[in-house]
Scaffold this active site. Structure first.
Site, PDB file in Angstrom:
ATOM      1  N   HIS A  64       0.843  -1.219   0.000  1.00 50.44           N
ATOM      2  CA  HIS A  64       0.000   0.000   0.000  1.00 50.44           C
ATOM      3  C   HIS A  64       0.862   1.247   0.000  1.00 50.44           C
ATOM      4  O   HIS A  64       0.928   1.927   1.020  1.00 50.44           O
ATOM      5  CB  HIS A  64      -0.909  -0.003   1.227  1.00 50.44           C
ATOM      6  CG  HIS A  64      -2.083   0.906   1.119  1.00 50.44           C
ATOM      7  ND1 HIS A  64      -2.080   2.210   1.588  1.00 50.44           N
ATOM      8  CD2 HIS A  64      -3.312   0.707   0.616  1.00 50.44           C
ATOM      9  CE1 HIS A  64      -3.259   2.754   1.391  1.00 50.44           C
ATOM     10  NE2 HIS A  64      -4.022   1.866   0.805  1.00 50.44           N
ATOM     11  N   PHE A  65       1.481   1.645  -0.908  1.00 57.92           N
ATOM     12  CA  PHE A  65       1.720   1.121  -2.249  1.00 57.92           C
ATOM     13  C   PHE A  65       3.228   1.079  -2.399  1.00 57.92           C
ATOM     14  O   PHE A  65       3.889   2.039  -2.013  1.00 57.92           O
ATOM     15  CB  PHE A  65       1.097   2.045  -3.295  1.00 57.92           C
ATOM     16  CG  PHE A  65      -0.385   2.246  -3.092  1.00 57.92           C
ATOM     17  CD1 PHE A  65      -1.287   1.276  -3.499  1.00 57.92           C
ATOM     18  CD2 PHE A  65      -0.857   3.381  -2.461  1.00 57.92           C
ATOM     19  CE1 PHE A  65      -2.653   1.478  -3.321  1.00 57.92           C
ATOM     20  CE2 PHE A  65      -2.221   3.573  -2.280  1.00 57.92           C
ATOM     21  CZ  PHE A  65      -3.121   2.619  -2.709  1.00 57.92           C
TER      22      PHE A  65
END
Length: 159
Positions: A64-65
């Site tokens: 994420h991410f």
């Protein structure tokens, strides 16, 4: 008399700050889901500030991410809840240490800017009301004094 005034009347004021060991004594959360590192400005039964030092090594950044790490908003709300739960347990005393606290509601959650590695979240929680084992709080998470997330939430302590 509220638990906060009970604690004050008994001559057991809460410390102004607590470390991770006291937090772990108060709530059952553990790595990777313990999301506060310290608490400061603790006012029994009323308010506190939780501190989360966000590092690049957080497990959620792997997905994420990977190319632009962002702390998930739901985890910021969870950090608010952990701050509030620790405040409640410290206010109610040793008999409630390690008890489970369950979300009941999350309202008006707003996410104002991304939180990433190197940020320090200062999570301000203020009690709106409490009745029996249900407590309602307003939380605001800030980075460098700027609000990044906020929510109103209630939880039930199971004792």
């Amino acid at each position: 008399m509220t638990p906060a005034t009970d604690a004050a009347a008994e001559g057991h004021p809460l410390p102004e700050s607590i470390d991770i060991l006291k937090i772990m004594q108060s709530i059952p959360h553990r790595y990777p889901f313990l999301l506060i590192d310290k608490m400061v400005e603790i006012h029994a039964g009323q308010s506190a500030i939780g501190i989360k030092n966000v590092t690049v090594n957080e497990p959620f950044f792997q997905g994420h991410f990977p190319s632009h790490p962002v702390m998930p908003g739901v985890l910021i709300v969870e950090a608010m809840a952990q701050t509030a739960a620790t405040l409640v347990v410290m206010t109610l005393g040793k008999a409630f240490e390690g008890k489970l606290v369950y979300f009941m509601t999350i309202e008006n959650a707003k996410f104002r800017r991304p939180v990433g590695p190197g940020d320090q979240l200062r999570i301000h929680v203020d009690k709106e009301r409490s009745r029996a084992n249900v407590w309602k709080f307003k939380g605001v998470a800030r980075v460098d004094g700027v609000a990044v997330a906020e929510a109103t939430f209630s939880a039930m302590i199971m004792g």
